[in-house]
Design a protein around this motif. Structure first.
Motif, PDB file in Angstrom:
ATOM      1  N   LEU A  11      29.380  21.834  11.698  1.00  0.00           N
ATOM      2  CA  LEU A  11      30.376  20.628  11.873  1.00  0.00           C
ATOM      3  C   LEU A  11      29.626  19.195  12.226  1.00  0.00           C
ATOM      4  CD1 LEU A  11      32.264  22.462  11.234  1.00  0.00           C
ATOM      5  CD2 LEU A  11      34.024  21.752  12.847  1.00  0.00           C
ATOM      6  N   ILE A  12      29.331  18.212  11.281  1.00  0.00           N
ATOM      7  CA  ILE A  12      28.898  17.079  11.616  1.00  0.00           C
ATOM      8  C   ILE A  12      29.311  15.647  11.506  1.00  0.00           C
ATOM      9  CG2 ILE A  12      26.393  18.311  11.118  1.00  0.00           C
ATOM     10  CD1 ILE A  12      26.279  16.687   8.595  1.00  0.00           C
ATOM     11  N   SER A  13      28.807  14.768  11.993  1.00  0.00           N
ATOM     12  CA  SER A  13      29.412  13.619  11.623  1.00  0.00           C
ATOM     13  C   SER A  13      28.231  12.456  11.269  1.00  0.00           C
ATOM     14  CB  SER A  13      30.090  12.800  12.876  1.00  0.00           C
ATOM     15  OG  SER A  13      31.286  13.511  12.905  1.00  0.00           O
ATOM     16  N   GLY A  14      27.153  12.734  11.626  1.00  0.00           N
ATOM     17  CA  GLY A  14      25.908  11.865  11.559  1.00  0.00           C
ATOM     18  C   GLY A  14      24.698  12.594  10.850  1.00  0.00           C
ATOM     19  N   ARG A  15      23.326  12.234  11.469  1.00  0.00           N
ATOM     20  CA  ARG A  15      22.008  12.381  10.994  1.00  0.00           C
ATOM     21  C   ARG A  15      21.747  13.862  10.801  1.00  0.00           C
ATOM     22  NH1 ARG A  15      18.154  10.737  15.648  1.00  0.00           N
ATOM     23  NH2 ARG A  15      19.111  11.687  17.383  1.00  0.00           N
ATOM     24  N   GLY A  16      22.467  14.717  11.592  1.00  0.00           N
ATOM     25  CA  GLY A  16      22.162  16.193  11.155  1.00  0.00           C
ATOM     26  C   GLY A  16      20.675  16.704  11.915  1.00  0.00           C
ATOM     27  N   SER A  17      20.367  16.108  13.031  1.00  0.00           N
ATOM     28  CA  SER A  17      19.004  16.652  13.567  1.00  0.00           C
ATOM     29  C   SER A  17      19.054  18.192  14.035  1.00  0.00           C
ATOM     30  CB  SER A  17      18.851  15.701  14.738  1.00  0.00           C
ATOM     31  OG  SER A  17      17.658  16.128  15.505  1.00  0.00           O
ATOM     32  N   ASN A  18      19.983  18.482  14.864  1.00  0.00           N
ATOM     33  CA  ASN A  18      20.192  19.779  15.174  1.00  0.00           C
ATOM     34  C   ASN A  18      20.654  20.824  13.866  1.00  0.00           C
ATOM     35  OD1 ASN A  18      19.848  20.451  18.020  1.00  0.00           O
ATOM     36  ND2 ASN A  18      21.359  18.922  18.301  1.00  0.00           N
ATOM     37  N   LEU A  19      21.084  20.230  12.928  1.00  0.00           N
ATOM     38  CA  LEU A  19      21.667  20.875  11.750  1.00  0.00           C
ATOM     39  C   LEU A  19      20.167  21.449  11.142  1.00  0.00           C
ATOM     40  CD1 LEU A  19      23.241  21.778   9.441  1.00  0.00           C
ATOM     41  CD2 LEU A  19      23.047  19.621   8.410  1.00  0.00           C
ATOM     42  N   ARG A  20      19.224  20.563  10.916  1.00  0.00           N
ATOM     43  CA  ARG A  20      17.897  20.970  10.491  1.00  0.00           C
ATOM     44  C   ARG A  20      17.356  22.041  11.296  1.00  0.00           C
ATOM     45  NH1 ARG A  20      15.085  17.476   7.401  1.00  0.00           N
ATOM     46  NH2 ARG A  20      16.001  15.535   7.949  1.00  0.00           N
ATOM     47  N   ALA A  21      17.412  22.128  12.434  1.00  0.00           N
ATOM     48  CA  ALA A  21      16.723  23.211  13.254  1.00  0.00           C
ATOM     49  C   ALA A  21      17.494  24.267  12.929  1.00  0.00           C
ATOM     50  CB  ALA A  21      16.735  22.859  14.840  1.00  0.00           C
ATOM     51  N   LYS A  42      32.507  12.348   7.742  1.00  0.00           N
ATOM     52  CA  LYS A  42      32.242  11.027   7.260  1.00  0.00           C
ATOM     53  C   LYS A  42      31.507  11.530   6.043  1.00  0.00           C
ATOM     54  CE  LYS A  42      32.296   9.067  11.765  1.00  0.00           C
ATOM     55  NZ  LYS A  42      31.625   8.204  12.556  1.00  0.00           N
ATOM     56  N   PRO A  43      31.915  10.853   4.980  1.00  0.00           N
ATOM     57  CA  PRO A  43      31.080  10.960   3.554  1.00  0.00           C
ATOM     58  C   PRO A  43      29.692  10.516   3.676  1.00  0.00           C
ATOM     59  CG  PRO A  43      32.813   9.518   3.314  1.00  0.00           C
ATOM     60  CD  PRO A  43      32.990  10.038   4.669  1.00  0.00           C
ATOM     61  N   GLU A  44      29.397   9.595   4.580  1.00  0.00           N
ATOM     62  CA  GLU A  44      28.242   8.846   4.471  1.00  0.00           C
ATOM     63  C   GLU A  44      27.396   9.832   5.516  1.00  0.00           C
ATOM     64  OE1 GLU A  44      30.654   6.897   7.621  1.00  0.00           O
ATOM     65  OE2 GLU A  44      30.952   7.863   5.720  1.00  0.00           O
ATOM     66  N   ALA A  45      27.630  10.865   6.225  1.00  0.00           N
ATOM     67  CA  ALA A  45      26.667  11.391   7.110  1.00  0.00           C
ATOM     68  C   ALA A  45      25.557  11.880   6.515  1.00  0.00           C
ATOM     69  CB  ALA A  45      27.602  12.612   7.654  1.00  0.00           C
ATOM     70  N   GLU A  46      24.405  11.428   7.110  1.00  0.00           N
ATOM     71  CA  GLU A  46      23.132  11.908   6.572  1.00  0.00           C
ATOM     72  C   GLU A  46      22.883  13.210   6.391  1.00  0.00           C
ATOM     73  OE1 GLU A  46      19.874   9.461   8.519  1.00  0.00           O
ATOM     74  OE2 GLU A  46      21.435   8.194   9.104  1.00  0.00           O
ATOM     75  N   GLY A  47      23.458  14.085   7.442  1.00  0.00           N
ATOM     76  CA  GLY A  47      23.174  15.499   7.360  1.00  0.00           C
ATOM     77  C   GLY A  47      23.676  16.176   6.172  1.00  0.00           C
ATOM     78  N   LEU A  48      24.676  15.577   5.377  1.00  0.00           N
ATOM     79  CA  LEU A  48      24.964  16.263   4.172  1.00  0.00           C
ATOM     80  C   LEU A  48      23.849  16.267   3.181  1.00  0.00           C
ATOM     81  CD1 LEU A  48      28.351  14.052   3.683  1.00  0.00           C
ATOM     82  CD2 LEU A  48      28.101  16.719   4.343  1.00  0.00           C
ATOM     83  N   GLU A  49      23.123  15.389   3.012  1.00  0.00           N
ATOM     84  CA  GLU A  49      21.846  15.416   2.213  1.00  0.00           C
ATOM     85  C   GLU A  49      20.997  16.479   2.750  1.00  0.00           C
ATOM     86  OE1 GLU A  49      21.318  14.059  -0.595  1.00  0.00           O
ATOM     87  OE2 GLU A  49      23.364  13.356  -0.365  1.00  0.00           O
ATOM     88  N   ILE A  50      20.694  16.579   3.894  1.00  0.00           N
ATOM     89  CA  ILE A  50      19.892  17.854   4.354  1.00  0.00           C
ATOM     90  C   ILE A  50      20.404  19.096   4.017  1.00  0.00           C
ATOM     91  CG2 ILE A  50      19.188  18.871   6.548  1.00  0.00           C
ATOM     92  CD1 ILE A  50      19.210  16.224   8.043  1.00  0.00           C
ATOM     93  N   ALA A  51      21.804  19.339   3.990  1.00  0.00           N
ATOM     94  CA  ALA A  51      22.283  20.527   3.503  1.00  0.00           C
ATOM     95  C   ALA A  51      22.124  20.702   2.367  1.00  0.00           C
ATOM     96  CB  ALA A  51      23.733  20.558   4.093  1.00  0.00           C
ATOM     97  N   ARG A  52      22.295  19.603   1.347  1.00  0.00           N
ATOM     98  CA  ARG A  52      22.230  19.842  -0.105  1.00  0.00           C
ATOM     99  C   ARG A  52      20.876  20.036  -0.569  1.00  0.00           C
ATOM    100  NH1 ARG A  52      25.700  14.545  -0.147  1.00  0.00           N
ATOM    101  NH2 ARG A  52      27.710  15.419  -0.120  1.00  0.00           N
TER     102      ARG A  52
END
Length: 204
Positions: A11-21, A42-52
């Motif tokens: 679950l994220i709201s922003g850039r997804g730094s830990n998501l990447r790890a 948040k639809p604008e969360a940068e981490g969504l692009e990392i996931a995609r």
């Protein structure tokens, strides 16, 4: 080894730094968890692009204009519908209801950029520098209804030099987060964490 891996939602709201790890760690064949879903309020969360980019399913459930209970009920239903077993909060800037936390207790973890129980809440690094402490770090803990209060799973220590700034402390702590969070998720997915009151015992 995907068949035996536990399904995790991040679950994220922003850039997804830990998501990447977490995504990088889960790519290993011997890692016991797979990132099955990245959910953001948040639809604008940068981490969504990392996931995609990593081929991971994404979901946006907007929190704007919704009561906490309504949002959490919608999120809970979405997670269950996708067979999610474990949850990692990674910069998810939303307070969760007691009902949601209790439903996922022992299966939901968070990472916080301090050595809990010190420096709970926000603006952590500026407060650390202002306090004059010599060490800070990060903590992975089970999520409880009280913010930043759940049983601690693991911590990493970062020195705070006399000339430290909030920015360079943040950078040093984040580097440790990227190692610690995947390690803690591994222990959870392997079923090695036992909650005993406010303490966590790690099975061999």
């Amino acid at each position: 080894m995907t068949a035996g891996k536990r399904a995790v939602a991040v679950l994220i709201s922003g850039r997804g730094s830990n998501l990447r790890a977490l995504i990088a760690a889960a790519a290993a064949d011997d890692y016991p968890a797979r990132i099955a879903l990245v959910l953001s309020n948040k639809p604008e969360a940068e981490g969504l692009e990392i996931a995609r980019a990593a081929g991971i399913a994404t979901l946006v459930i907007e929190s704007r204009g919704k009561a906490r209970a309504e949002f959490d009920t919608e999120m809970d239903a979405a997670l269950k519908a996708r067979g999610i077993e474990l949850i990692c909060l990674a910069g998810f800037m939303r307070l969760l209801t007691t009902e949601f936390v209790q439903a996922w207790y022992g299966r939901m973890i968070n990472i916080h950029p301090s050595l809990l129980p010190a420096f709970k809440g926000t603006d952590v690094h500026a407060r650390v520098v202002a306090s004059g402490v010599r060490f800070t770090g990060c903590s992975v803990h089970f999520v409880s209804p009280e913010m930043d209060e759940g049983p601690i799973i693991a911590q990493a220590v970062v020195p705070v030099p006399p000339d430290a700034t909030a920015d360079n402390v943040a950078e040093a702590v984040l580097e440790q987060e990227h190692t610690l969070y995947p390690q803690a998720l591994r222990l959870l997915a392997e079923g090695r964490l036992v909650i005993e009151g406010q303490r966590v015992r790690i099975r061999p």
